[in-house]
Design a protein around this motif. Structure first.
Motif, PDB file in Angstrom:
ATOM      1  N   ILE B  33       0.828  -1.210   0.000  1.00  0.00           N
ATOM      2  CA  ILE B  33       0.000   0.000   0.000  1.00  0.00           C
ATOM      3  C   ILE B  33       0.861   1.258   0.000  1.00  0.00           C
ATOM      4  CG2 ILE B  33      -1.946  -1.161   1.072  1.00  0.00           C
ATOM      5  CD1 ILE B  33      -1.168   0.402   3.642  1.00  0.00           C
ATOM      6  N   THR B  36       6.113   3.818   1.561  1.00  0.00           N
ATOM      7  CA  THR B  36       6.409   4.156   2.956  1.00  0.00           C
ATOM      8  C   THR B  36       5.999   3.005   3.866  1.00  0.00           C
ATOM      9  OG1 THR B  36       6.070   6.470   2.430  1.00  0.00           O
ATOM     10  CG2 THR B  36       6.148   5.901   4.754  1.00  0.00           C
ATOM     11  N   ASP B  37       4.802   2.492   3.655  1.00  0.00           N
ATOM     12  CA  ASP B  37       4.377   1.353   4.468  1.00  0.00           C
ATOM     13  C   ASP B  37       5.188   0.106   4.122  1.00  0.00           C
ATOM     14  OD1 ASP B  37       2.411   0.681   6.578  1.00  0.00           O
ATOM     15  OD2 ASP B  37       1.863  -0.893   5.167  1.00  0.00           O
ATOM     16  N   VAL B  40       8.195   0.353   6.189  1.00  0.00           N
ATOM     17  CA  VAL B  40       7.913   0.036   7.590  1.00  0.00           C
ATOM     18  C   VAL B  40       7.829  -1.475   7.770  1.00  0.00           C
ATOM     19  CG1 VAL B  40       6.218   0.245   9.455  1.00  0.00           C
ATOM     20  CG2 VAL B  40       6.785   2.243   8.075  1.00  0.00           C
ATOM     21  N   SER B  62      10.197  10.394   6.520  1.00  0.00           N
ATOM     22  CA  SER B  62       9.296   9.376   7.073  1.00  0.00           C
ATOM     23  C   SER B  62       9.999   8.038   7.239  1.00  0.00           C
ATOM     24  CB  SER B  62       8.062   9.201   6.190  1.00  0.00           C
ATOM     25  OG  SER B  62       7.231  10.332   6.307  1.00  0.00           O
TER      26      SER B  62
END
Lengths: 420, 420
Positions: B33, B36-37, B40, B62
């Motif tokens: 998704i 950035t995710d 993570v 981020s």
């Protein structure tokens, strides 16, 4: 923009005000990407490694799996027919010994208060108030994961008494008033983070919903989204926002009421099918997650005597209930308790072994249930009884598939109890 | 389904094979998704609290903010005109002292190798090969966050020499062949997790992209999605899948090539505007993130002498370059270095204070740049020089807005350096 489109935030804020009626005015709403991720963000915001989270003894497995890698443990809470027991909650918290437990007293509770996953039970207003007051006393933040809120179907009634669904004919105000209230209603301190989902109402797989919480939590949750998931999918947000603008509040409530009716019909049909395939006796169930419920004991179907044509029970039918269940008043799950105490292989395989064996037999025969062991918040305790469990979902099966599944279930179950 | 629609997984797998040509065959692709995710999830999968992650000295904020709450620290890596320096990487790893550092030797690197955010630099093939080989030697997993891959515009050329964009006229195969290769191309060991994004190519805010990595990592990443974000938004997936099926591989490449051209024109226009508003001198820049680059030193515009009409420089123009920059060959960012060493208030406010003061003056005048301090992987080191930074995005501004922004920038900058 990590909190979602402003128009959609406004729509859900107003919806929240009208339907959930929070106990304080300046609550915030943020769009999230589904309740599971909402829960992960809440737990990452609220907890540190080494802490524990209060959770029902049977609960949504992903909620548990999400906390464990962070070194956060579920603290299993005994349940009854209304979910987490307030008396046990109070005693657990008041007697908490951080040295003995090697853990500070928990300050977060995870709960699915309506049509709970997996047990299907619903926490009604009085119980919620009791739990909220205990959470005030012990400073517990309540994360209310409530995706099944609008699937409140009312009690199951046998077909011969099923005349009139009076809820379908009430005004919207009366319809809303008869719903189990959200924890938000009692939340005069802003200690509830509520998770709402469009996945169970607009479309499965739309992965969208919203947080309702105080503005301090909201700011932290938004920062966390900014550095991970960012804004929910713009395509999805646009479609849901356009739908909500088109429908308006009244249209959406109309949709939700129709959805409730669909689920009510499925629930009723499914339980009716169980009555057809088994001999079901109405019974007050007194222990465990169904304490005090109008539950059913389920026996093998009576045999027809070939000599006189009269139905008769197996001689030992009363002593050999195969399983029991309580028809849920909300949600999409039926939670059945397998009575394994008289199974010939109990000593050899144990409860967990028998549960898994039956699960495999059913899966091989084409029927997929959720094995109870998946849902245990505390596997050590939950494996110790002679009761196994299955979660059966009636959310998306067609009528003929449900009928067929129960025929298969009955056939497999008979053989299983005879150890064939 | 947490890995996305099977059709879409197949499409991106084939696209990855054709364009990135991974160094091994049985790689996996999973829809995520957004990068950035994706990052993570990769860092949560690969790292434990107390560890460090190698990152360029200037990097995506981020990516840094995501690791810090887990107790994971960025290890700042010096950069030059090709991003992370391989010589510094080798010396850092070979000299690593876990006692002195109070941290085990890092085993993960985070890098944005094309049109890097914020510096705009691109790591070309030879440097990537060097870095990959060092990562093999020291067992480092490379997370390649590459959202700007298809914004490879080629070098900036002054308008008078800008005749023919030959890349626009090559075959698809030749177009792909001239792109900086992905780390996947060198990845004979399966130690690269590549993050691709549709957000920069199909639509901003669509929050969708994909992982490419070995199947062991893929399984872990999928499990992690199952207990958090679950599947990407179904509406978004359907739309993107339908688009890809409609376009096919050739159509999507055609789209990406047109997109490149759009960004090239914006980049060129923006740099042209800087030439109009300032006096720009071409210079080889020798130090720091632009080492060895064909960079520009930027001075105040020559005054027109009212007496004779001839342009003339300020007498001290050479010694008072206000900033310098290297026109990026890829991406959407121009990274400017503010030469603050001659600013009258340097001693009083320091670099960070001056940078923030100018940022505020610009914001008040209606121009929003990214202040360099946001991007520092190691704030202690990055505040010590007399060079401040701004990241300027040319991704979505219209031509007239860019022109106006640079006029405002020039006006504010003049006053700022005169301390008015």
């Amino acid at each position: 923009m990590a909190g979602g489109l402003p128009q959609l935030q406004d729509i859900v804020k107003e919806f929240t005000r009208k339907v959930y009626q929070p106990g304080y005015d300046n609550y915030s709403t943020l769009i999230h990407i589904g309740n599971t991720d909402g829960w992960v963000k809440a737990l990452m915001t609220l907890c540190n490694p080494g802490e524990g989270i209060l959770a029902a003894e049977w609960t949504y497995p992903s909620a548990l799996s999400a906390m464990i890698p962070f070194g956060i443990k579920p603290i299993s809470m005994p349940m009854d027919s209304q979910g987490i027991r307030s008396d046990k909650l109070r005693s657990l918290l008041s007697e908490w010994d951080k040295y003995e437990r090697n853990m500070p007293r928990p300050h977060v509770m995870y709960t699915i208060p309506v049509g709970q996953n997996p047990t299907g039970v619903t926490t009604e207003a009085a119980r919620k108030k009791e739990i909220y007051d205990i959470c005030v006393e012990f400073d517990i933040i309540i994360v209310e994961d409530d995706p099944y809120y609008f699937l409140q179907q009312g009690p199951y009634v046998r077909p011969e008494e099923r005349i009139h669904d009076h809820i379908s004919f009430t005004s919207d105000e009366d319809y809303i008033a008869q719903l189990a209230p959200s924890y938000l209603r009692f939340d005069y301190q802003g200690r509830v983070i509520r998770l709402d989902s469009f996945s169970k109402t607009v479309a499965p797989g739309c992965r969208m919903g919203w947080f309702t919480c105080n503005s301090i939590f909201a700011e932290r949750l938004e920062r966390q989204s900014e550095t991970s998931t960012q804004a929910p999918c713009g395509f999805g947000q646009s479609l849901v926002t356009a739908l909500m603008l088109e429908w308006g509040h009244e249209g959406y409530i109309r949709w939700l009421r129709a959805l409730r009716l669909q689920y009510k019909e499925r629930r009723d049909f499914f339980v009716d099918c169980l009555h057809k395939e088994f001999h079901v006796e109405h019974e007050i169930i007194l222990s465990g997650a169904s304490e005090g419920c109008n539950g059913y004991l389920v026996f093998d179907r009576p045999m027809v005597s070939p000599s006189d044509g009269y139905e008769k029970y197996y001689p030992d039918a009363r002593s050999k209930a195969m399983f029991s269940f309580v028809p849920p008043t909300s949600g999409m799950f039926i939670w059945i308790k397998l009575h394994l105490d008289q199974h010939p292989s109990l000593k050899e395989l144990g409860t967990a072994g028998l549960e898994m064996k039956l699960w495999e037999l059913l899966a091989e025969a084409g029927v997929l249930f959720g094995p109870g062991s998946m849902f245990g918040a505390d596997n050590e305790v939950n494996g110790s009884e002679s009761i196994g469990h299955f979660r059966i979902s009636f959310s998306n099966a067609e009528a003929k598939d449900m009928e067929q599944a129960i025929v298969i279930f009955a056939t497999v179950l008979r053989k299983f109890f005879k150890n064939i």
